[in-house]
Design a protein around this motif. Structure first.
Motif, PDB file in Angstrom:
ATOM      1  N   TYR A  24      -8.226  -6.704  -2.120  1.00 30.12           N
ATOM      2  CA  TYR A  24      -7.489  -7.928  -2.477  1.00 30.12           C
ATOM      3  C   TYR A  24      -8.030  -8.527  -3.775  1.00 30.12           C
ATOM      4  O   TYR A  24      -8.105  -9.741  -3.939  1.00 30.12           O
ATOM      5  CB  TYR A  24      -7.569  -8.950  -1.340  1.00 30.12           C
ATOM      6  N   CYS A  25      -8.424  -7.661  -4.701  1.00 32.89           N
ATOM      7  CA  CYS A  25      -9.175  -8.088  -5.885  1.00 32.89           C
ATOM      8  C   CYS A  25      -8.333  -7.914  -7.154  1.00 32.89           C
ATOM      9  O   CYS A  25      -7.766  -6.845  -7.393  1.00 32.89           O
ATOM     10  CB  CYS A  25     -10.457  -7.255  -5.980  1.00 32.89           C
ATOM     11  N   ASN A  26      -8.259  -8.977  -7.958  1.00 35.60           N
ATOM     12  CA  ASN A  26      -7.558  -8.944  -9.242  1.00 35.60           C
ATOM     13  C   ASN A  26      -6.096  -8.516  -9.087  1.00 35.60           C
ATOM     14  O   ASN A  26      -5.567  -7.766  -9.905  1.00 35.60           O
ATOM     15  CB  ASN A  26      -8.269  -8.008 -10.227  1.00 35.60           C
ATOM     16  N   GLY A  27      -5.454  -8.993  -8.039  1.00 35.80           N
ATOM     17  CA  GLY A  27      -4.049  -8.673  -7.827  1.00 35.80           C
ATOM     18  C   GLY A  27      -3.778  -8.363  -6.373  1.00 35.80           C
ATOM     19  O   GLY A  27      -4.646  -8.513  -5.505  1.00 35.80           O
ATOM     20  N   HIS A  28      -2.542  -7.921  -6.102  1.00 36.82           N
ATOM     21  CA  HIS A  28      -2.198  -7.513  -4.740  1.00 36.82           C
ATOM     22  C   HIS A  28      -0.944  -6.651  -4.793  1.00 36.82           C
ATOM     23  O   HIS A  28       0.134  -7.134  -5.135  1.00 36.82           O
ATOM     24  CB  HIS A  28      -1.964  -8.718  -3.839  1.00 36.82           C
ATOM     25  N   PHE A  29      -1.107  -5.371  -4.477  1.00 32.55           N
ATOM     26  CA  PHE A  29       0.011  -4.451  -4.512  1.00 32.55           C
ATOM     27  C   PHE A  29       0.247  -3.844  -3.131  1.00 32.55           C
ATOM     28  O   PHE A  29       0.440  -2.651  -2.985  1.00 32.55           O
ATOM     29  CB  PHE A  29      -0.235  -3.367  -5.572  1.00 32.55           C
ATOM     30  N   LEU A  30       0.181  -4.718  -2.127  1.00 37.46           N
ATOM     31  CA  LEU A  30       0.413  -4.332  -0.742  1.00 37.46           C
ATOM     32  C   LEU A  30      -0.628  -3.308  -0.286  1.00 37.46           C
ATOM     33  O   LEU A  30      -1.739  -3.283  -0.802  1.00 37.46           O
ATOM     34  CB  LEU A  30       1.853  -3.858  -0.561  1.00 37.46           C
ATOM     35  N   TYR A  31      -0.287  -2.462   0.667  1.00 39.16           N
ATOM     36  CA  TYR A  31      -1.291  -1.625   1.323  1.00 39.16           C
ATOM     37  C   TYR A  31      -1.592  -0.352   0.538  1.00 39.16           C
ATOM     38  O   TYR A  31      -0.708   0.220  -0.121  1.00 39.16           O
ATOM     39  CB  TYR A  31      -0.816  -1.241   2.725  1.00 39.16           C
ATOM     40  N   LEU A  32      -2.855   0.083   0.641  1.00 44.66           N
ATOM     41  CA  LEU A  32      -3.301   1.356   0.074  1.00 44.66           C
ATOM     42  C   LEU A  32      -3.832   2.224   1.214  1.00 44.66           C
ATOM     43  O   LEU A  32      -5.043   2.346   1.423  1.00 44.66           O
ATOM     44  CB  LEU A  32      -4.405   1.125  -0.967  1.00 44.66           C
ATOM     45  N   PRO A  33      -2.936   2.846   1.995  1.00 41.49           N
ATOM     46  CA  PRO A  33      -3.399   3.691   3.087  1.00 41.49           C
ATOM     47  C   PRO A  33      -3.954   5.004   2.556  1.00 41.49           C
ATOM     48  O   PRO A  33      -3.673   5.403   1.419  1.00 41.49           O
ATOM     49  CB  PRO A  33      -2.128   3.928   3.895  1.00 41.49           C
ATOM     50  N   THR A  34      -4.730   5.678   3.354  1.00 47.04           N
ATOM     51  CA  THR A  34      -5.091   7.053   3.031  1.00 47.04           C
ATOM     52  C   THR A  34      -3.859   7.936   3.232  1.00 47.04           C
ATOM     53  O   THR A  34      -2.871   7.522   3.864  1.00 47.04           O
ATOM     54  CB  THR A  34      -6.220   7.554   3.939  1.00 47.04           C
ATOM     55  N   ILE A  35      -3.924   9.145   2.713  1.00 46.72           N
ATOM     56  CA  ILE A  35      -2.818  10.080   2.900  1.00 46.72           C
ATOM     57  C   ILE A  35      -2.606  10.350   4.385  1.00 46.72           C
ATOM     58  O   ILE A  35      -1.466  10.385   4.874  1.00 46.72           O
ATOM     59  CB  ILE A  35      -3.092  11.387   2.131  1.00 46.72           C
ATOM     60  N   GLU A  36      -3.709  10.517   5.123  1.00 46.50           N
ATOM     61  CA  GLU A  36      -3.600  10.781   6.553  1.00 46.50           C
ATOM     62  C   GLU A  36      -2.945   9.621   7.289  1.00 46.50           C
ATOM     63  O   GLU A  36      -2.118   9.813   8.186  1.00 46.50           O
ATOM     64  CB  GLU A  36      -4.974  11.055   7.165  1.00 46.50           C
ATOM     65  N   ALA A  37      -3.336   8.392   6.921  1.00 46.94           N
ATOM     66  CA  ALA A  37      -2.748   7.223   7.572  1.00 46.94           C
ATOM     67  C   ALA A  37      -1.262   7.121   7.264  1.00 46.94           C
ATOM     68  O   ALA A  37      -0.453   6.772   8.128  1.00 46.94           O
ATOM     69  CB  ALA A  37      -3.477   5.956   7.131  1.00 46.94           C
ATOM     70  N   ALA A  38      -0.890   7.430   6.017  1.00 43.77           N
ATOM     71  CA  ALA A  38       0.526   7.382   5.655  1.00 43.77           C
ATOM     72  C   ALA A  38       1.329   8.385   6.464  1.00 43.77           C
ATOM     73  O   ALA A  38       2.494   8.142   6.811  1.00 43.77           O
ATOM     74  CB  ALA A  38       0.698   7.644   4.163  1.00 43.77           C
ATOM     75  N   SER A  39       0.712   9.516   6.811  1.00 45.86           N
ATOM     76  CA  SER A  39       1.418  10.518   7.606  1.00 45.86           C
ATOM     77  C   SER A  39       1.702  10.023   9.023  1.00 45.86           C
ATOM     78  O   SER A  39       2.626  10.496   9.677  1.00 45.86           O
ATOM     79  CB  SER A  39       0.602  11.814   7.677  1.00 45.86           C
ATOM     80  N   GLU A  40       0.886   9.062   9.498  1.00 48.82           N
ATOM     81  CA  GLU A  40       1.134   8.471  10.820  1.00 48.82           C
ATOM     82  C   GLU A  40       2.254   7.446  10.785  1.00 48.82           C
ATOM     83  O   GLU A  40       2.855   7.127  11.819  1.00 48.82           O
ATOM     84  CB  GLU A  40      -0.139   7.788  11.339  1.00 48.82           C
ATOM     85  N   GLY A  41       2.513   6.872   9.602  1.00 47.47           N
ATOM     86  CA  GLY A  41       3.505   5.810   9.511  1.00 47.47           C
ATOM     87  C   GLY A  41       2.997   4.546  10.174  1.00 47.47           C
ATOM     88  O   GLY A  41       1.799   4.355  10.367  1.00 47.47           O
ATOM     89  N   GLY A  42       3.909   3.665  10.510  1.00 49.45           N
ATOM     90  CA  GLY A  42       3.516   2.406  11.114  1.00 49.45           C
ATOM     91  C   GLY A  42       3.267   1.335  10.071  1.00 49.45           C
ATOM     92  O   GLY A  42       3.206   1.593   8.868  1.00 49.45           O
ATOM     93  N   TYR A  43       3.134   0.101  10.545  1.00 48.22           N
ATOM     94  CA  TYR A  43       2.989  -1.042   9.643  1.00 48.22           C
ATOM     95  C   TYR A  43       1.759  -0.864   8.756  1.00 48.22           C
ATOM     96  O   TYR A  43       0.665  -0.560   9.233  1.00 48.22           O
ATOM     97  CB  TYR A  43       2.849  -2.330  10.450  1.00 48.22           C
TER      98      TYR A  43
END
Length: 434
Positions: A379-398
């Motif tokens: 949350y530093c010097n801006g905010h561009f929503l979430y930065l999931p890992t590739i593995e987490a993105a493969s799970e989907g979800g909020y």
């Protein structure tokens, strides 16, 4: 990896500031300012609130600043009781104001409290003007207030020694993954700055967990558990504490028992753990008084077309239209993410990321950095929503699907690789480079 990055990254900007010469000593200064809105404004964090205005103050919000100098190198570290770091436009204004002071790096992070104000509204039709004038005025005045606090800390520099310590605490949980066992980042790290007589100037505390312990129905401003944590530390240490949120995108608080389920009780428990680590740090060797800084930018594509009118309508319903118009404009055509990497001595690496990095980015950084204390400041010097890992993105979800993580897959990994290279380069680990 180089092939993967080239697919995701469309541009790259970098500026380095070299370390101060060995010898001499650190100097540091502390300052703070109140950042609580004076009037009712929309609140940040829970989409279900939409544009409902705040209804008072539970506990006041502050921004706490530590400026650290070694030789001619100087950096500012700011922890705020806000949901996010300053917008891109705010950061540009802060840097312009402070340009005569020649800071090599500025790190301004939000705690991610969900009981702070919306700061994105601007003085334009459909983006805040006329409907949310108090919020527009708050956002307009915030950069000057933060810059003034940084300047005040810079004017208070005095000799210090810097030490750090870390311990693992079972005080957060994985709120995203369905995989078993669920991984977490239990690391609690403290950085203490002590005067020559041994008295503390300030204590920095880095830990990853969403400050969402107060009820969403409460429409009062609050620092949530970080405020109680600071109060616990300050009552014992007799010096100010600064909370620096970690890679908390998928981390929530994990109270160990019924007695610590509230934000005040949980904050006190975390504060006691930080004090224990601070006592260990006092016995550690001070770090070498040098500073190196790298400020780097990469441009990424998007997984979701935010310019699509249908998507804007859907986001507007989930949050509220004026907020979405400002955020979408910042993401137009892609996202340029800036990271700031600061190396203190040969021991402490601070990596500021402008979004909500998932915890595995921090744990992997520790595995790879060959550094005693490599820390992510989310949350530093801006905010561009979430930065999931590739593995987490493969799970989907909020937090991992394109709606709340529209940035290209692998962006978090690319940013961390970039910072990792910077940390090694600052230590002269790539001999033969031109």
């Amino acid at each position: 990896m180089r092939i993967q990055i080239s697919l995701a990254v469309f541009g790259f900007l970098v500026s380095f500031a070299t370390a101060a010469e060995p010898g001499g000593a650190f100097r540091a200064g502390f300052a703070a300012c109140d950042v609580t809105p004076d009037a009712p404004v929309p609140m940040w964090g829970y989409g279900a609130r939409h544009d409902v205005l705040s209804q008072g103050v539970h506990d006041r919000l502050s921004a706490r600043v530590v400026v650290v100098e070694a030789g001619e190198m100087r950096t500012a570290i700011v922890g705020m009781d806000l949901g996010r770091g300053p917008t891109t436009a705010m950061m540009a204004e802060i840097r312009r104001t402070l340009a005569p002071r020649r800071f090599a790096g500025i790190l301004i992070g939000g705690s991610h409290t969900h009981h702070g104000p919306v700061i994105e509204l601007t003085d334009a039709p459909g983006r805040g003007r006329g409907k949310f004038d108090a919020a527009v005025a708050y956002a307009r005045d915030l950069p000057a207030k933060l810059a003034a606090a940084i300047a005040e800390a810079d004017d208070r520099l005095e000799p210090v020694q810097i030490r750090a310590a870390a311990k693992d605490v079972s005080l957060n949980r994985n709120r995203h993954s369905k995989r078993s066992p669920q991984s977490t980042d239990p690391r609690l790290t403290v950085i203490r700055l002590d005067r020559p007589d041994g008295s503390p100037l300030a204590l920095l505390v880095n830990f990853a967990a969403h400050p969402v312990m107060r009820s969403p129905e409460l429409l009062e401003f609050s620092a949530d558990y970080p405020g109680a944590m600071r109060a616990t530390i300050e009552a014992d240490l007799k010096a100010p504490a600064v909370f620096l949120q970690g890679a908390g995108g998928d981390m929530s608080p994990n109270p160990p028992d019924e007695a610590s389920k509230g934000p005040d009780e949980f904050g006190r428990l975390l504060g006691l753990a930080a004090l224990e680590a601070a006592r260990s740090a006092k016995e550690a060797d001070p770090i070498r008084p040098t500073i190196a800084v790298a400020v780097e930018s990469q441009r990424f594509g998007l997984r979701l077309d935010l310019a699509n009118p249908i998507n804007r309508v859907l986001y507007g319903r989930a949050f509220f239209p004026e907020l979405v118009e400002n955020v979408s404009a910042e993401f137009d055509g892609g996202m340029t993410l800036e990271s700031t990497t600061v190396l203190l001595g040969d021991s402490i690496g601070l990596i500021g990321l402008p979004g909500e990095p998932f915890h595995a980015h921090a744990t992997r950084l520790r595995e790879r950095a060959d550094l005693p204390f490599p820390l992510i400041l989310g949350y530093c010097n801006g905010h561009f929503l979430y930065l999931p890992t590739i593995e987490a993105a493969s799970e989907g979800g909020y937090g991992a699907d394109p709606r709340m993580s529209p940035i290209a897959l692998g962006a978090g990994e690319a940013l961390l690789d970039q910072a990792l290279i910077a940390l090694y380069r600052m230590r002269g680990k790539f001999p033969g480079e031109r």
